[in-house]
Scaffold this motif. Structure first.
Motif, PDB file in Angstrom:
ATOM      1  N   HIS A  62       9.230   9.791   1.781  1.00 30.84           N
ATOM      2  CA  HIS A  62       8.188   9.941   0.653  1.00 30.84           C
ATOM      3  C   HIS A  62       7.204  10.897   0.924  1.00 30.84           C
ATOM      4  CE1 HIS A  62       8.772   5.779  -1.247  1.00 30.84           C
ATOM      5  NE2 HIS A  62       9.319   5.694  -0.350  1.00 30.84           N
ATOM      6  N   ARG A  63       6.844  11.779   0.030  1.00 28.34           N
ATOM      7  CA  ARG A  63       6.158  13.025   0.331  1.00 28.34           C
ATOM      8  C   ARG A  63       4.778  12.557   1.095  1.00 28.34           C
ATOM      9  NH1 ARG A  63       7.657  14.024  -4.727  1.00 28.34           N
ATOM     10  NH2 ARG A  63       5.599  13.415  -5.603  1.00 28.34           N
ATOM     11  N   ASN A  64       4.194  11.501   0.886  1.00 26.44           N
ATOM     12  CA  ASN A  64       2.788  11.138   1.583  1.00 26.44           C
ATOM     13  C   ASN A  64       2.925  10.333   2.999  1.00 26.44           C
ATOM     14  OD1 ASN A  64       3.862   8.964   0.009  1.00 26.44           O
ATOM     15  ND2 ASN A  64       1.749   7.966   0.031  1.00 26.44           N
ATOM     16  N   ILE A  65       4.144  10.223   3.233  1.00 22.83           N
ATOM     17  CA  ILE A  65       4.196   9.349   4.809  1.00 22.83           C
ATOM     18  C   ILE A  65       5.014  10.250   5.689  1.00 22.83           C
ATOM     19  CG2 ILE A  65       5.270   7.579   5.702  1.00 22.83           C
ATOM     20  CD1 ILE A  65       5.448   5.902   3.114  1.00 22.83           C
ATOM     21  N   LEU A  89       0.869  -1.152   0.041  1.00 20.74           N
ATOM     22  CA  LEU A  89      -0.081   0.117  -0.214  1.00 20.74           C
ATOM     23  C   LEU A  89       0.831   1.380   0.152  1.00 20.74           C
ATOM     24  CD1 LEU A  89      -2.633  -0.959   2.532  1.00 20.74           C
ATOM     25  CD2 LEU A  89      -3.108  -0.772   0.199  1.00 20.74           C
ATOM     26  N   LEU A  90       1.989   1.213   0.765  1.00 23.71           N
ATOM     27  CA  LEU A  90       2.878   2.417   0.872  1.00 23.71           C
ATOM     28  C   LEU A  90       3.356   2.785  -0.478  1.00 23.71           C
ATOM     29  CD1 LEU A  90       4.682   1.603   4.173  1.00 23.71           C
ATOM     30  CD2 LEU A  90       2.464   3.181   3.920  1.00 23.71           C
ATOM     31  N   ARG A  91       3.733   1.852  -1.260  1.00 18.04           N
ATOM     32  CA  ARG A  91       4.074   1.961  -2.556  1.00 18.04           C
ATOM     33  C   ARG A  91       3.338   2.145  -3.454  1.00 18.04           C
ATOM     34  NH1 ARG A  91       6.958  -2.384  -0.678  1.00 18.04           N
ATOM     35  NH2 ARG A  91       5.818  -3.887  -2.152  1.00 18.04           N
ATOM     36  N   GLU A  92       2.066   1.571  -3.825  1.00 16.49           N
ATOM     37  CA  GLU A  92       1.192   1.590  -4.530  1.00 16.49           C
ATOM     38  C   GLU A  92       0.178   2.637  -4.457  1.00 16.49           C
ATOM     39  OE1 GLU A  92      -0.448  -2.396  -4.604  1.00 16.49           O
ATOM     40  OE2 GLU A  92       1.424  -3.370  -5.226  1.00 16.49           O
ATOM     41  N   ARG A  93       0.141   3.172  -3.403  1.00 18.33           N
ATOM     42  CA  ARG A  93      -1.088   4.400  -3.095  1.00 18.33           C
ATOM     43  C   ARG A  93      -0.143   5.685  -2.858  1.00 18.33           C
ATOM     44  NH1 ARG A  93      -5.922   3.063  -3.695  1.00 18.33           N
ATOM     45  NH2 ARG A  93      -6.881   4.923  -2.560  1.00 18.33           N
ATOM     46  N   PRO A  94       0.436   6.137  -3.858  1.00 12.19           N
ATOM     47  CA  PRO A  94       1.052   7.503  -3.519  1.00 12.19           C
ATOM     48  C   PRO A  94       0.277   8.711  -3.409  1.00 12.19           C
ATOM     49  CG  PRO A  94       1.137   7.088  -5.919  1.00 12.19           C
ATOM     50  CD  PRO A  94       0.652   5.907  -5.328  1.00 12.19           C
ATOM     51  N   ILE A 150      12.384   2.846   8.379  1.00 15.16           N
ATOM     52  CA  ILE A 150      11.314   3.844   8.607  1.00 15.16           C
ATOM     53  C   ILE A 150      11.985   5.240   8.076  1.00 15.16           C
ATOM     54  CG2 ILE A 150      10.419   5.241  10.569  1.00 15.16           C
ATOM     55  CD1 ILE A 150      10.042   2.531  11.841  1.00 15.16           C
ATOM     56  N   LEU A 151      13.442   5.365   8.285  1.00  9.61           N
ATOM     57  CA  LEU A 151      13.817   6.714   7.794  1.00  9.61           C
ATOM     58  C   LEU A 151      13.642   6.695   6.437  1.00  9.61           C
ATOM     59  CD1 LEU A 151      17.222   7.180  10.097  1.00  9.61           C
ATOM     60  CD2 LEU A 151      15.109   8.695  10.041  1.00  9.61           C
ATOM     61  N   GLY A 152      13.834   5.604   5.697  1.00 13.65           N
ATOM     62  CA  GLY A 152      13.586   5.717   4.217  1.00 13.65           C
ATOM     63  C   GLY A 152      12.252   5.875   3.723  1.00 13.65           C
TER      64      GLY A 152
END
Length: 275
Positions: free
Chosen positions: A193-196, A152-157, A187-189
């Motif tokens: 992401h802008r949405n996390i 979800l974290l990768r597929e729903r930007p 977690i730092l990585g």
């Protein structure tokens, strides 16, 4: 061959229907279970369990069965409608389904790192230390389900993810120093992401709006909000607007009580150096 080696899941109508689809196409191909099993690289008992609706079909089984039986997309289509997801607790499945469509997802945790943020090593540590003990197949199923959710974290930007994590979750060093270091790096990585958004609630905090325990909130595409709270062997799906509003109020207050985004990442980098 792949076998479960432990208890079968509960039977659901969708699993039984999928099993009937497999059986019908197998018979159409004039194959017995004994002839079909080696072609999909699973044992005969496993094929029988799937056809009887007693086992959730792994993804590779679905793909191989589709090809071997020349099912023109029917088997893959039937698999997409299965209501039981392997490795997910029954009380969590409704929430897990809503997660796949959410436009906002907010999570506060004080017990362990949330599943969406866990590394494989951290998650495996949790499963291997679970009581009563899990068998190898159960651990594999739960681990696969957890890693699948993380897509979800990768597929729903376009989904906004917010996480508030207690500082002590990292200081506990679950699984050891190396697993903790890998977890912090991971977690730092994700925080790049802008949405996390990742915020850490400091150990010393004189006022705390989350003392009643962990919570999750999500907003659907139709702008409806739902909540979810989980305890030992149970979960509570919350749709009452008044209760959801109360949880949203508490989460908003915790966002102001936790460290800022920049200070949270700075603290995690500091912990990385000390791990």
């Amino acid at each position: 061959m792949v076998d479960s080696g432990c208890g079968e899941p509960e039977v659901s109508d969708s699993l039984k229907a999928f099993g009937e689809v497999i059986k019908a196409f197998r018979k159409r191909a004039r194959l017995t279970q004994e002839q079909f099993a080696p072609r999909v690289r699973y044992s005969v008992p496993t094929v029988a369990s799937i056809e009887q609706g007693r086992r959730f079909p792994p993804a590779d089984f679905v793909d191989r069965a589709e090809e071997v039986l020349d099912a023109f997309g029917t088997i893959r289509g039937a698999a997409r409608h299965l209501s039981r997801r392997p490795g997910l607790a029954s009380w969590f499945r409704q929430w897990a389904q809503l997660e796949t469509e959410a436009v906002n997802l907010c999570t506060y945790e004080c017990r362990l790192i949330p599943g969406l943020l866990q590394t494989e090593a951290y998650a495996r540590t949790l499963f291997t230390n679970q009581l009563p003990p899990l068998c190898d197949q159960q651990i594999a199923d739960q681990l696969a389900a957890r890693l699948d959710r993380q897509k979800l974290l990768r597929e729903r930007p376009n989904t906004a993810y917010s996480f508030i994590l207690e500082e002590h979750l990292f200081l506990r060093r679950t699984g050891g120093a190396q697993i903790t270091l890998e977890l912090i790096e991971h977690i730092l990585g994700l925080a790049e992401h802008r949405n996390i958004e990742i915020q850490v609630m400091p150990m010393v905090r004189e006022s705390h709006a989350g003392l009643d325990g962990p919570m999750q909130l999500l907003e659907t595409p139709s702008n409806k909000w739902f909540g979810y709270c989980e305890g030992q062997e149970s979960g509570q799906f919350i749709s009452d607007p008044k209760v959801v509003s109360m949880l949203k109020m508490r989460y908003a207050r915790m966002r102001s009580q936790a460290l800022s985004l920049e200070d949270s990442l700075s603290l995690l980098r500091q912990m990385r150096g000390e791990a």
